[in-house]
Design a protein around this motif. Structure first.
Motif, PDB file in Angstrom:
ATOM      1  N   TYR A  71       0.845  -1.204   0.000  1.00 53.09           N
ATOM      2  CA  TYR A  71       0.000   0.000   0.000  1.00 53.09           C
ATOM      3  C   TYR A  71       0.882   1.258   0.000  1.00 53.09           C
ATOM      4  O   TYR A  71       0.660   2.173  -0.789  1.00 53.09           O
ATOM      5  CB  TYR A  71      -0.939  -0.006   1.212  1.00 53.09           C
ATOM      6  CG  TYR A  71      -1.703   1.282   1.369  1.00 53.09           C
ATOM      7  CD1 TYR A  71      -2.812   1.547   0.573  1.00 53.09           C
ATOM      8  CD2 TYR A  71      -1.308   2.238   2.295  1.00 53.09           C
ATOM      9  CE1 TYR A  71      -3.503   2.730   0.700  1.00 53.09           C
ATOM     10  CE2 TYR A  71      -1.992   3.427   2.427  1.00 53.09           C
ATOM     11  CZ  TYR A  71      -3.096   3.667   1.630  1.00 53.09           C
ATOM     12  OH  TYR A  71      -3.777   4.852   1.749  1.00 53.09           O
ATOM     13  N   ARG A  72       1.878   1.285   0.869  1.00 55.51           N
ATOM     14  CA  ARG A  72       2.763   2.454   0.931  1.00 55.51           C
ATOM     15  C   ARG A  72       3.542   2.627  -0.379  1.00 55.51           C
ATOM     16  O   ARG A  72       3.736   3.750  -0.850  1.00 55.51           O
ATOM     17  CB  ARG A  72       3.715   2.338   2.114  1.00 55.51           C
ATOM     18  CG  ARG A  72       3.003   2.511   3.456  1.00 55.51           C
ATOM     19  CD  ARG A  72       3.976   2.579   4.624  1.00 55.51           C
ATOM     20  NE  ARG A  72       4.814   1.400   4.775  1.00 55.51           N
ATOM     21  CZ  ARG A  72       4.429   0.281   5.396  1.00 55.51           C
ATOM     22  NH1 ARG A  72       3.214   0.184   5.915  1.00 55.51           N
ATOM     23  NH2 ARG A  72       5.263  -0.734   5.493  1.00 55.51           N
ATOM     24  N   LEU A  73       3.960   1.516  -0.963  1.00 56.62           N
ATOM     25  CA  LEU A  73       4.682   1.577  -2.229  1.00 56.62           C
ATOM     26  C   LEU A  73       3.794   2.140  -3.346  1.00 56.62           C
ATOM     27  O   LEU A  73       4.204   3.015  -4.102  1.00 56.62           O
ATOM     28  CB  LEU A  73       5.179   0.178  -2.614  1.00 56.62           C
ATOM     29  CG  LEU A  73       5.901   0.045  -3.950  1.00 56.62           C
ATOM     30  CD1 LEU A  73       7.230   0.782  -3.895  1.00 56.62           C
ATOM     31  CD2 LEU A  73       6.116  -1.411  -4.280  1.00 56.62           C
ATOM     32  N   CYS A  74       2.567   1.639  -3.417  1.00 61.14           N
ATOM     33  CA  CYS A  74       1.649   2.074  -4.478  1.00 61.14           C
ATOM     34  C   CYS A  74       1.212   3.522  -4.328  1.00 61.14           C
ATOM     35  O   CYS A  74       0.951   4.205  -5.321  1.00 61.14           O
ATOM     36  CB  CYS A  74       0.405   1.188  -4.501  1.00 61.14           C
ATOM     37  SG  CYS A  74       0.691  -0.485  -5.078  1.00 61.14           S
ATOM     38  N   THR A  75       1.106   3.988  -3.093  1.00 55.67           N
ATOM     39  CA  THR A  75       0.598   5.348  -2.867  1.00 55.67           C
ATOM     40  C   THR A  75       1.718   6.368  -2.697  1.00 55.67           C
ATOM     41  O   THR A  75       1.445   7.550  -2.477  1.00 55.67           O
ATOM     42  CB  THR A  75      -0.332   5.382  -1.638  1.00 55.67           C
ATOM     43  OG1 THR A  75       0.372   4.898  -0.489  1.00 55.67           O
ATOM     44  CG2 THR A  75      -1.573   4.551  -1.884  1.00 55.67           C
ATOM     45  N   ALA A  76       2.976   5.938  -2.812  1.00 55.06           N
ATOM     46  CA  ALA A  76       4.097   6.881  -2.747  1.00 55.06           C
ATOM     47  C   ALA A  76       4.029   7.812  -3.956  1.00 55.06           C
ATOM     48  O   ALA A  76       3.403   7.489  -4.969  1.00 55.06           O
ATOM     49  CB  ALA A  76       5.422   6.118  -2.735  1.00 55.06           C
ATOM     50  N   GLN A  77       4.647   8.934  -3.858  1.00 53.55           N
ATOM     51  CA  GLN A  77       4.636   9.907  -4.957  1.00 53.55           C
ATOM     52  C   GLN A  77       5.570   9.457  -6.074  1.00 53.55           C
ATOM     53  O   GLN A  77       6.774   9.632  -5.999  1.00 53.55           O
ATOM     54  CB  GLN A  77       5.048  11.288  -4.436  1.00 53.55           C
ATOM     55  CG  GLN A  77       4.085  11.869  -3.438  1.00 53.55           C
ATOM     56  CD  GLN A  77       2.698  12.068  -4.038  1.00 53.55           C
ATOM     57  OE1 GLN A  77       2.555  12.547  -5.161  1.00 53.55           O
ATOM     58  NE2 GLN A  77       1.675  11.677  -3.302  1.00 53.55           N
TER      59      GLN A  77
END
Length: 70
Positions: free
Chosen positions: A20-26
């Motif tokens: 999730y953090r990887l996909c939503t990173a800028q």
């Protein structure tokens, strides 16, 4: 560029949170993430979709995978 993530399920867990953090990173605008969950939507599917990430759930029952490794 399309980045396709395949994960067992989207319930609350370490791998799911990291994805999730990887996909939503800028990322630069030319990156598009797609997530494929082999099992259910769990808690992360709605969160990913709200962030604009395409999510597909195959709803395969645990232990009933149609995939075979030879």
């Amino acid at each position: 560029m399309i980045v396709c993530h395949i994960i067992t399920g989207l319930n609350n867990g370490g791998a799911e949170g990291a994805m999730y953090r990887l996909c939503t990173a800028q990322w630069p605008a030319h990156y598009r993430h797609i997530v494929i969950s082999l099992m259910d939507r769990g808690i992360y599917a709605d969160r990913l979709e709200k962030a604009g990430i395409e999510v597909h759930c195959l709803n395969i029952a645990r232990g009933k995978s149609p995939f075979r490794v030879y």
